[in-house]
Design an enzyme around this catalytic site. Structure first.
Site, mmCIF file in Angstrom:
data_model
loop_
_atom_site.group_PDB
_atom_site.id
_atom_site.type_symbol
_atom_site.label_atom_id
_atom_site.label_comp_id
_atom_site.label_asym_id
_atom_site.label_seq_id
_atom_site.Cartn_x
_atom_site.Cartn_y
_atom_site.Cartn_z
ATOM 1 N N GLU B 133 -50.762 -21.100 57.910
ATOM 2 C CA GLU B 133 -50.141 -19.809 58.208
ATOM 3 C C GLU B 133 -50.629 -18.723 57.265
ATOM 4 O OE1 GLU B 133 -45.620 -20.347 58.720
ATOM 5 O OE2 GLU B 133 -46.321 -18.652 59.893
ATOM 6 N N THR B 186 -45.762 -8.915 63.173
ATOM 7 C CA THR B 186 -45.044 -9.361 61.986
ATOM 8 C C THR B 186 -45.370 -8.487 60.781
ATOM 9 O OG1 THR B 186 -45.247 -11.578 62.885
ATOM 10 C CG2 THR B 186 -44.495 -11.405 60.627
#
Lengths: 318, 318
Positions: B133, B186
């Protein structure tokens, strides 16, 4: 059954904040605590007729005394004009971080409710205890007052509206509290706090809050210990407590799960698994405090599940 | 038993933050999720050979793909030079707030560990998923990745060291998630955050964190609902989500216990007691989203307790 016209109650001291839980967590301990005698009179006034154990430092004026205000607010709320004489026996040091003012307010309102025939449930008494603290101290920690009133370990989920949750704790959880005879006035300890905190630290703190609650509820002593970290308040307030790091080191080396400031200090507390460890931790902390040259009091107990109790005639103070 | 040389896994989507628990709480849901096919090759390289369902938006370069990086870091950690071809089938929208990148990374590392004969335990795979990630997104939410990997409801007690705690949830707790087809990147959602927050709000937040954990662990649906409040992140991020307040109002009127943003949005989620209520809540939210003119996907499930699963041959995507 006739209602009694006099009663003596004991309300327990409390450890608030509990490391990561600033202003939202607290628990009661078996000792110390305050003893209050309340006697109904024909005078229509709430009077503080005697205070012992405070070296003359607490105000006798009802409006400035936590117990006096709490009892008065309670009677006003119920619309009762009733004279009450209060004798307050402080059995713990003032400014100790052990919820001294909360215990007095809780004892007062618990006692008057008993004398009135218990028109309110115990948890309904909390707002009056908080009013007592607010009048006397300028602010109210629900974490101290709720824990003293309800007993056990409490979480103040919310202040507005007031929402207090009782958290079950492991059977074998023991607390060691040491109070060195150094005064840290609560107001001074609060002035150290910053109005803004880094979001990163707040996230660390609420991760620990979640961990401590989860650890307590699942009897996970390891998780309890790992969660007992305060990155926001302790770094500031510990500077007011002489020898804080040495005492912590000694407590942890003796087997404590975690260590922190009780309330705004200078009392310090630990959690341990089992009484034997809690006693060893007490001895280790005492040794450090002695080396620092302070007198002190030390207490070992479980979380006090009971809250205030009515004392039988024969042990009442006179 | 021969080790298989190919495997297909499903890794579930996740709801992170869970109102008050920014960066520390998350849980897995049954659907949607990502499906990954991994096949061992003689090439010595980790390759992303196909991505479907992303409308061509995800990078095929291994070093920029969450699953690619996770698998590569895993193999490097174990000192294995092994060729792997990865086919990634995205079955959820990108930028949805449902942990899309975490699910891909988790699926990849879960699958390669199976193919290697499970030298590591599932929870030991988390750091590789986080590296995946981080490489792809610039930061890692352990709350998404841990929930997808371990299943259930998780608390990230600490990031350094990483300490993830599984929180039991009530049997009859149901989740409704709605994803309106509006993209909230995000990074943009994170830019809205302030580096400093008022201590007063932080205290409110950690009172709610404690309350939510306590409510989940004691099956207290009322406490769960009262604790689902976010005074720090939601006021900022909800401004990026069209109709947020209307959808909340409709969900709560339909019986939801609480409502919040899933991750950084635009997905929104609720908790409900019982599937019937969760279905009613879904219908109420759909109606609002339709009125706003958006297409959407809606999901109702319990907390997914399982995490990633190996898919049988017959349902493998080709």
């Amino acid at each position: 059954m006739d209602k009694p016209n006099a009663i003596t109650v004991f309300a327990p001291a409390t450890v608030a904040n509990v490391t990561c839980g600033f202003d939202v967590m607290g628990f009661a301990i078996d000792a110390p605590g305050d003893t209050l005698e309340l006697k109904l009179t024909d005078s229509k006034e709430v009077r503080i007729v005697e205070i012992t154990g405070d070296e003359g430092r607490l105000p006798l004026e009802t409006e400035r005394n936590t117990a006096g205000v709490a009892v008065q607010m309670y009677l006003e709320h119920l619309g009762i004009r009733q004279g009450v004489d209060i004798r307050l026996h402080k059995q713990m040091p003032l400014g100790s971080g052990l919820g001294s003012s909360a215990a007095s307010a809780v004892g007062g309102v618990y006692a008057i409710n008993k004398l009135m025939g218990e028109p309110l449930k115990v948890e309904e008494l909390l707002p009056f205890a908080l009013e007592g603290e607010r009048a006397a101290c300028g602010f109210a920690h629900a974490d101290n007052a709720a824990a003293s009133l309800m007993g056990g370990f409490i979480l103040v989920r919310s202040y507005a509206p007031l929402d207090v949750v009782r958290i079950p704790v492991p059977e074998n959880l023991y607390i060691t509290v040491i109070h060195p005879d150094v005064e840290v006035p609560t107001k001074q300890a609060r002035r150290l706090l910053k109005e803004q905190v880094p979001l990163r630290d707040a996230v660390t703190q609420w991760g620990n809050v979640g961990g401590l609650i989860a650890g307590l509820m699942s009897n996970d002593y390891g998780l309890i210990g790992r969660s007992m970290q305060d990155v926001i308040v302790e770094p500031l307030r510990s500077t007011l407590i002489p020898g804080f790091e040495q005492v912590r080191t000694a407590a942890m080396a003796a087997g404590a799960l975690g260590f922190g400031i009780s309330g705004s200090g200078p009392s310090q507390f630990t959690f341990s698994e089992g009484k034997a460890t809690a006693d060893q931790v007490a001895a280790a902390m005492e040794k450090e405090i002695q080396a620092l040259g302070f007198t002190y009091q030390v207490y070992v107990s479980k979380v006090n599940a009971q809250g205030p109790v009515i004392l039988p005639e024969e042990v009442r103070l006179t």
